[in-house]
Design an enzyme around this catalytic site. Structure first.
Site, PDB file in Angstrom:
ATOM      1  N   GLU A   1      36.167  35.241  33.379  1.00 38.62           N
ATOM      2  CA  GLU A   1      36.024  34.330  34.510  1.00 38.62           C
ATOM      3  C   GLU A   1      37.413  34.187  35.107  1.00 38.62           C
ATOM      4  O   GLU A   1      38.305  33.619  34.485  1.00 38.62           O
ATOM      5  CB  GLU A   1      35.455  32.987  34.041  1.00 38.62           C
TER       6      GLU A   1
ATOM      7  N   GLY B   1      43.284  34.571  35.692  1.00 33.75           N
ATOM      8  CA  GLY B   1      43.357  35.130  37.035  1.00 33.75           C
ATOM      9  C   GLY B   1      43.584  36.618  37.019  1.00 33.75           C
ATOM     10  O   GLY B   1      42.864  37.364  36.351  1.00 33.75           O
TER      11      GLY B   1
END
Length: 300
Positions: A61, A43
């Site tokens: 990602e 994150g």
């Protein structure tokens, strides 16, 4: 896992597994001069890594708020099944999970009832019993999810099920009549809680999708392929599924996110290219060559 690679014939030292808290080993790994490529899944930490990594290739990602746009002509049974699969599999702990449903007002009541009926059939409990919904990864994750739920409750969202939590185990929850001023409309719960926003136009759905700081995946449900392609083109996401829930896809398929969802693209070819440095060597011949036209001139 590394032991399995060794058994398969990988030389020792070619692949390593280093464990530890990110706060203790993260900077050492990502800023070490011997590291010349970083692939990271996570994150906000990814943004921090990208600022420290310098001039080395990055592939990241970093999550998503994957939108499901449902038009009036959609097959609502198909939509409901895919919302359950996309929103609640792995207890919602998937980057490619459906994170927000944007449904046209005219079919919203019917769709919500169909999804509610399917949510009621989900089993909840320990993974050893092969339950559909199991505990989320940590107490802090459960607390974060609960914060989103309480914010939605205070602001008037409709609870389609009673909110229930035991430790890290959160029962599946569908929230109807969610508005843009609620945190759950924008933040990624990474758990079995799914918001439904009712929209009055396709443009409204696209605008909500594109207003998000995430752009990993999304999906569109309609029987009109022309509308589907136009909406897909307008959605600022790395991948759009038409009449199916978002999914990682086969490994050779490109997998990428836009905006805060990531950098670069995964997939066999793309990952190899990421980890490949192109170098060119030019040989300058001492005499004229055919490539310089000398052969043609001499024949004249």
């Amino acid at each position: 896992m590394v032991h399995c690679f060794h058994l398969a014939g990988f030389p020792k030292g070619l692949i390593s597994c280093i464990t530890g808290k990110g706060s203790e080993i993260g900077d050492f790994l990502t800023m070490h001069p011997a590291v010349n490529c970083i692939s990271f899944t996570g994150g906000d930490t990814g943004i921090s890594i990208s600022k420290k990594a310098g001039m080395i290739p990055l592939q990241m990602e970093l999550g998503g708020k994957d939108a499901c746009i449902v038009l009036e002509d959609a097959d609502l049974d198909l939509v409901a099944s895919n919302i359950i699969k996309g929103g609640f599999s792995y207890s919602g702990q998937r980057c490619t999970a459906v994170k927000v449903v944007l449904v046209m007002e005219s079919v919203a009541d019917e769709l919500v009832e169909k999804v509610k009926a399917k949510v009621a059939k989900l089993t909840v409990g320990p993974p050893e019993e092969n339950c559909d919904i199991t505990a989320v990864v940590s107490e802090s994750s459960a607390n974060f999810i609960e914060g989103l739920v309480m914010d939605a409750k205070e602001k008037g969202a409709t609870f389609c099920q009673e909110y229930k939590r035991e430790g890290n185990l959160i029962w599946p929850l569908l929230l109807d009549n969610v508005r843009p001023d609620m945190r759950i409309a924008w933040e990624e719960p990474f758990g079995p809680v799914l918001p439904v926003l009712r929209i009055n136009s396709v443009e409204e759905g696209i605008n909500h999708c594109n207003a998000s700081n995430f752009g990993l995946q999304g999906c569109v449900f309609t029987k009109d392929i022309n509308k589907a392609m136009m909406i897909s083109d307008a959605m600022e996401t790395g991948t759009v599924q038409i009449n199916s829930a978002p999914a990682r896809g086969p490994d050779h398929f490109p997998f990428q996110g836009l905006k805060d969802s990531g950098i670069g693209s995964q997939g066999v070819t793309n990952s190899i290219n990421l980890m490949t440095k192109v170098k060119t060597t030019v040989i300058n011949l001492p005499t004229p060559s055919y490539s310089m036209g000398a052969g043609f001139i001499s024949r004249l």
